[in-house]
Motif scaffolding. Structure first.
Motif, PDB file in Angstrom:
ATOM      1  N   GLN A  17       0.824  -1.106  -0.407  1.00  0.00           N
ATOM      2  CA  GLN A  17      -0.110   0.315  -0.005  1.00  0.00           C
ATOM      3  C   GLN A  17       0.895   1.615   0.230  1.00  0.00           C
ATOM      4  O   GLN A  17       0.765   2.336  -0.745  1.00  0.00           O
ATOM      5  N   ARG A  18       2.002   1.010   0.713  1.00  0.00           N
ATOM      6  CA  ARG A  18       2.766   2.625   1.007  1.00  0.00           C
ATOM      7  C   ARG A  18       3.225   2.337  -0.738  1.00  0.00           C
ATOM      8  O   ARG A  18       3.884   4.210  -1.042  1.00  0.00           O
ATOM      9  N   PHE A  19       3.774   0.894  -1.376  1.00  0.00           N
ATOM     10  CA  PHE A  19       4.280   1.589  -2.430  1.00  0.00           C
ATOM     11  C   PHE A  19       3.449   2.350  -3.122  1.00  0.00           C
ATOM     12  O   PHE A  19       3.728   3.126  -4.253  1.00  0.00           O
ATOM     13  N   CYS A  20       2.189   1.573  -3.971  1.00  0.00           N
ATOM     14  CA  CYS A  20       1.182   2.118  -4.375  1.00  0.00           C
ATOM     15  C   CYS A  20       0.994   4.055  -3.913  1.00  0.00           C
ATOM     16  O   CYS A  20       0.805   4.739  -4.420  1.00  0.00           O
ATOM     17  N   ASP A  21       0.759   4.423  -2.631  1.00  0.00           N
ATOM     18  CA  ASP A  21       0.972   5.395  -2.379  1.00  0.00           C
ATOM     19  C   ASP A  21       1.828   6.354  -2.677  1.00  0.00           C
ATOM     20  O   ASP A  21       1.818   8.031  -3.807  1.00  0.00           O
ATOM     21  N   GLN A  22       3.026   6.178  -2.303  1.00  0.00           N
ATOM     22  CA  GLN A  22       4.025   7.053  -3.380  1.00  0.00           C
ATOM     23  C   GLN A  22       4.135   6.617  -5.243  1.00  0.00           C
ATOM     24  O   GLN A  22       5.147   7.562  -5.799  1.00  0.00           O
ATOM     25  N   VAL A  23       3.899   5.890  -5.416  1.00  0.00           N
ATOM     26  CA  VAL A  23       3.793   5.318  -7.182  1.00  0.00           C
ATOM     27  C   VAL A  23       2.362   6.795  -6.911  1.00  0.00           C
ATOM     28  O   VAL A  23       2.457   7.980  -8.429  1.00  0.00           O
ATOM     29  N   ASN A  24       1.504   7.082  -6.647  1.00  0.00           N
ATOM     30  CA  ASN A  24       0.439   8.329  -6.891  1.00  0.00           C
ATOM     31  C   ASN A  24       1.006   9.079  -6.639  1.00  0.00           C
ATOM     32  O   ASN A  24       0.310  10.290  -7.315  1.00  0.00           O
ATOM     33  N   ALA A  25       1.701   9.483  -5.883  1.00  0.00           N
ATOM     34  CA  ALA A  25       2.572  11.005  -5.143  1.00  0.00           C
ATOM     35  C   ALA A  25       3.662  11.585  -6.067  1.00  0.00           C
ATOM     36  O   ALA A  25       3.244  12.593  -5.811  1.00  0.00           O
ATOM     37  N   ASP A  26       3.514  10.597  -6.668  1.00  0.00           N
ATOM     38  CA  ASP A  26       5.374  10.836  -7.193  1.00  0.00           C
ATOM     39  C   ASP A  26       4.122  11.545  -9.357  1.00  0.00           C
ATOM     40  O   ASP A  26       4.140  10.309  -9.143  1.00  0.00           O
ATOM     41  N   THR A  27       5.191  11.931  -9.553  1.00  0.00           N
ATOM     42  CA  THR A  27       4.611  12.791 -10.948  1.00  0.00           C
ATOM     43  C   THR A  27       5.616  11.018 -12.260  1.00  0.00           C
ATOM     44  O   THR A  27       4.234  11.164 -12.976  1.00  0.00           O
ATOM     45  N   GLU A  28       6.666  11.112 -11.605  1.00  0.00           N
ATOM     46  CA  GLU A  28       7.045  10.231 -12.787  1.00  0.00           C
ATOM     47  C   GLU A  28       6.823   8.761 -11.882  1.00  0.00           C
ATOM     48  O   GLU A  28       7.379   7.509 -12.712  1.00  0.00           O
ATOM     49  N   GLY A  29       5.676   8.453 -10.972  1.00  0.00           N
ATOM     50  CA  GLY A  29       5.229   7.126 -10.477  1.00  0.00           C
ATOM     51  C   GLY A  29       5.277   6.379 -11.112  1.00  0.00           C
ATOM     52  O   GLY A  29       5.258   4.939 -11.027  1.00  0.00           O
ATOM     53  N   PRO A  30       3.965   6.400 -11.486  1.00  0.00           N
ATOM     54  CA  PRO A  30       4.000   5.347 -12.786  1.00  0.00           C
ATOM     55  C   PRO A  30       5.019   4.240 -13.267  1.00  0.00           C
ATOM     56  O   PRO A  30       5.075   3.460 -13.526  1.00  0.00           O
ATOM     57  N   LEU A  31       5.852   4.887 -14.229  1.00  0.00           N
ATOM     58  CA  LEU A  31       6.555   4.716 -15.083  1.00  0.00           C
ATOM     59  C   LEU A  31       7.918   4.086 -14.421  1.00  0.00           C
ATOM     60  O   LEU A  31       8.533   3.353 -14.737  1.00  0.00           O
ATOM     61  N   LEU A  32       8.157   4.993 -13.320  1.00  0.00           N
ATOM     62  CA  LEU A  32       9.361   4.276 -12.229  1.00  0.00           C
ATOM     63  C   LEU A  32       9.426   3.089 -11.845  1.00  0.00           C
ATOM     64  O   LEU A  32       9.878   1.810 -11.502  1.00  0.00           O
ATOM     65  N   ALA A  33       7.563   2.799 -11.365  1.00  0.00           N
ATOM     66  CA  ALA A  33       7.478   1.702 -10.668  1.00  0.00           C
ATOM     67  C   ALA A  33       7.235   0.567 -11.329  1.00  0.00           C
ATOM     68  O   ALA A  33       7.718  -0.478 -10.923  1.00  0.00           O
ATOM     69  N   LEU A  34       7.061   0.567 -13.205  1.00  0.00           N
ATOM     70  CA  LEU A  34       7.064  -0.385 -13.690  1.00  0.00           C
ATOM     71  C   LEU A  34       7.927  -0.875 -14.232  1.00  0.00           C
ATOM     72  O   LEU A  34       8.066  -1.485 -14.916  1.00  0.00           O
ATOM     73  N   ARG A  35       9.150   0.255 -14.758  1.00  0.00           N
ATOM     74  CA  ARG A  35      10.751  -0.252 -14.658  1.00  0.00           C
ATOM     75  C   ARG A  35      10.940  -1.322 -13.406  1.00  0.00           C
ATOM     76  O   ARG A  35      11.687  -1.901 -13.900  1.00  0.00           O
ATOM     77  N   LEU A  36      10.754  -0.666 -12.171  1.00  0.00           N
ATOM     78  CA  LEU A  36      11.313  -1.709 -10.707  1.00  0.00           C
ATOM     79  C   LEU A  36      10.545  -2.930 -11.277  1.00  0.00           C
ATOM     80  O   LEU A  36      10.881  -3.863 -11.036  1.00  0.00           O
ATOM     81  N   LEU A  37       9.068  -2.511 -11.317  1.00  0.00           N
ATOM     82  CA  LEU A  37       7.750  -4.102 -11.185  1.00  0.00           C
ATOM     83  C   LEU A  37       8.332  -5.302 -12.299  1.00  0.00           C
ATOM     84  O   LEU A  37       8.443  -6.597 -12.338  1.00  0.00           O
ATOM     85  N   ALA A  38       8.793  -4.920 -13.985  1.00  0.00           N
ATOM     86  CA  ALA A  38       8.705  -5.168 -14.603  1.00  0.00           C
ATOM     87  C   ALA A  38       9.900  -6.673 -14.392  1.00  0.00           C
ATOM     88  O   ALA A  38      10.502  -7.237 -14.474  1.00  0.00           O
ATOM     89  N   HIS A  39      11.619  -5.618 -13.519  1.00  0.00           N
ATOM     90  CA  HIS A  39      12.987  -6.444 -13.187  1.00  0.00           C
ATOM     91  C   HIS A  39      12.248  -7.687 -12.261  1.00  0.00           C
ATOM     92  O   HIS A  39      12.985  -8.652 -12.710  1.00  0.00           O
ATOM     93  N   LYS A  40      11.606  -6.828 -11.179  1.00  0.00           N
ATOM     94  CA  LYS A  40      11.191  -8.153 -10.205  1.00  0.00           C
ATOM     95  C   LYS A  40      10.348  -9.305 -10.852  1.00  0.00           C
ATOM     96  O   LYS A  40      10.213 -10.801 -10.308  1.00  0.00           O
ATOM     97  N   ILE A  41       9.350  -8.690 -11.506  1.00  0.00           N
ATOM     98  CA  ILE A  41       8.621  -9.731 -12.486  1.00  0.00           C
ATOM     99  C   ILE A  41       9.287 -10.947 -12.871  1.00  0.00           C
ATOM    100  O   ILE A  41       9.228 -11.949 -13.122  1.00  0.00           O
ATOM    101  N   GLN A  42      10.994 -10.236 -13.729  1.00  0.00           N
ATOM    102  CA  GLN A  42      11.252 -11.497 -14.243  1.00  0.00           C
ATOM    103  C   GLN A  42      12.244 -12.303 -13.636  1.00  0.00           C
ATOM    104  O   GLN A  42      13.391 -12.760 -13.524  1.00  0.00           O
ATOM    105  N   SER A  43      12.733 -12.428 -11.872  1.00  0.00           N
ATOM    106  CA  SER A  43      13.307 -13.057 -10.843  1.00  0.00           C
ATOM    107  C   SER A  43      13.111 -13.787 -11.574  1.00  0.00           C
ATOM    108  O   SER A  43      12.180 -15.007 -10.929  1.00  0.00           O
ATOM    109  N   PRO A  44      14.496 -15.042 -11.509  1.00  0.00           N
ATOM    110  CA  PRO A  44      14.179 -16.257 -10.935  1.00  0.00           C
ATOM    111  C   PRO A  44      14.206 -17.330 -10.088  1.00  0.00           C
ATOM    112  O   PRO A  44      13.866 -17.860  -9.532  1.00  0.00           O
ATOM    113  N   GLN A  45      13.607 -16.356  -9.022  1.00  0.00           N
ATOM    114  CA  GLN A  45      13.293 -16.425  -7.684  1.00  0.00           C
ATOM    115  C   GLN A  45      11.252 -16.121  -7.852  1.00  0.00           C
ATOM    116  O   GLN A  45      11.027 -15.478  -8.232  1.00  0.00           O
ATOM    117  N   GLU A  46      10.464 -17.714  -7.530  1.00  0.00           N
ATOM    118  CA  GLU A  46       9.385 -17.922  -8.424  1.00  0.00           C
ATOM    119  C   GLU A  46       8.455 -17.109  -7.257  1.00  0.00           C
ATOM    120  O   GLU A  46       8.014 -15.623  -7.358  1.00  0.00           O
TER     121      GLU A  46
END
Length: 287
Positions: A17-46
């Motif tokens: 929830q804090r992550f979502c709040d930060q995304v909403n608060a930051d002008t570049e939030g969605p772009l930066l969040a998705l860059r980070l999430l893409a890296h995590k979704i591609q993690s070899p750790q299931e």
């Protein structure tokens, strides 16, 4: 990192929830969040990848149009496709992660029917045989808890639905939790369709205004016989595009019959369009 920590078996909803709040608060939030999430979704750790997908779904439910706009771009969709494609990470991504990514992309084709790139990306996966059939959404999958709604939500305006949801979520019976999930999904779909309608209307009216302005300028030069061949082609293309916008405005007007203010705005745009099309026919046919 805390929201996707693979050492924690359950979702850390406070961090998510804090992550979502930060995304909403930051002008570049969605772009930066998705860059980070893409890296995590591609993690070899299931587990890390699955946690990241939960964060992604929660952001979709809580972070509004700016976030939806970013997930609908090929830049991010390609990162999800890499998890499924044997050319990239599909050979070593776990079946559980691949199924979840497929479920996420399929759900977006349902929730965001107006986003052509999402539809294209998913259909491409089916044509290539990477996705063999549409996944079935699990009946007992409970959606992430929604964030406090500052805008008018159906749950804020429909007291009966709000009370029903509260009662179902308090229950310990599986069938009640399934019913709560269905209720949340139906409301989310309804709100997203309303949001999509608003977006379509705003985009259409903006396009009408820009096209009419451009046409007026070109027609003035055409009248003076000062239009280059390239500008003449542009003028003709604008005319054809404006003709195609008319049925769209009629459709938007039929959706807005209950809202006088919105209807007036659409009709005003239609008047501009009609005037511009008429002026084109008069000036171009006279010369």
């Amino acid at each position: 990192d805390k929201a996707t920590d693979p050492s924690i078996p359950e979702e850390n909803w406070e961090c998510i929830q804090r992550f979502c709040d930060q995304v909403n608060a930051d002008t570049e939030g969605p772009l930066l969040a998705l860059r980070l999430l893409a890296h995590k979704i591609q993690s070899p750790q299931e587990r890390e990848a699955l946690h990241a997908l939960t964060v992604l779904e929660t952001c979709v439910n809580n972070c509004g149009d700016r976030f939806h706009s970013e997930i609908a771009k090929f830049r991010f969709l390609n990162e999800l496709i890499k998890v499924l494609s044997p050319k990239y990470y599909g050979t070593w991504s776990s079946e559980k992660v691949k199924l979840r990514v497929t479920e996420v992309m399929f759900s977006w084709t349902v929730w965001f029917p107006q986003e052509v790139k999402i539809q294209d990306a998913y259909q491409m996966l089916k044509k290539q045989g990477i996705v063999k059939e549409d996944p079935k959404q699990p009946e007992d999958k409970i959606l992430p808890p929604p964030s406090p709604r500052s805008q008018n939500s159906i749950f804020d305006t429909d007291e009966e639905k709000s009370k029903l949801l509260a009662r179902l979520l308090k229950s310990s019976h599986t069938e009640d939790l399934q019913a709560a999930n269905h209720l949340i999904q139906s409301v989310v779909r309804e709100e997203q369709e309303k949001s999509a309608q608003v977006s379509r209307r705003v985009n259409a009216i903006s396009e009408v205004s820009e096209n009419v302005k451009h046409m007026d300028e070109l027609l003035e030069n055409y009248r003076r016989q000062e239009l280059s061949p390239a500008d003449q082609e542009t003028l003709q293309a604008l005319f054809q595009r404006c003709e195609k916008l008319r049925p769209l405005l009629f459709r938007l007007a039929s959706e807005a019959v209950a809202d006088d203010e919105v209807l007036a705005e659409i009709l005003q745009a239609n008047d501009k369009l009609t005037r511009a099309l008429g002026q084109y026919r008069r000036i171009v046919s006279c010369q």
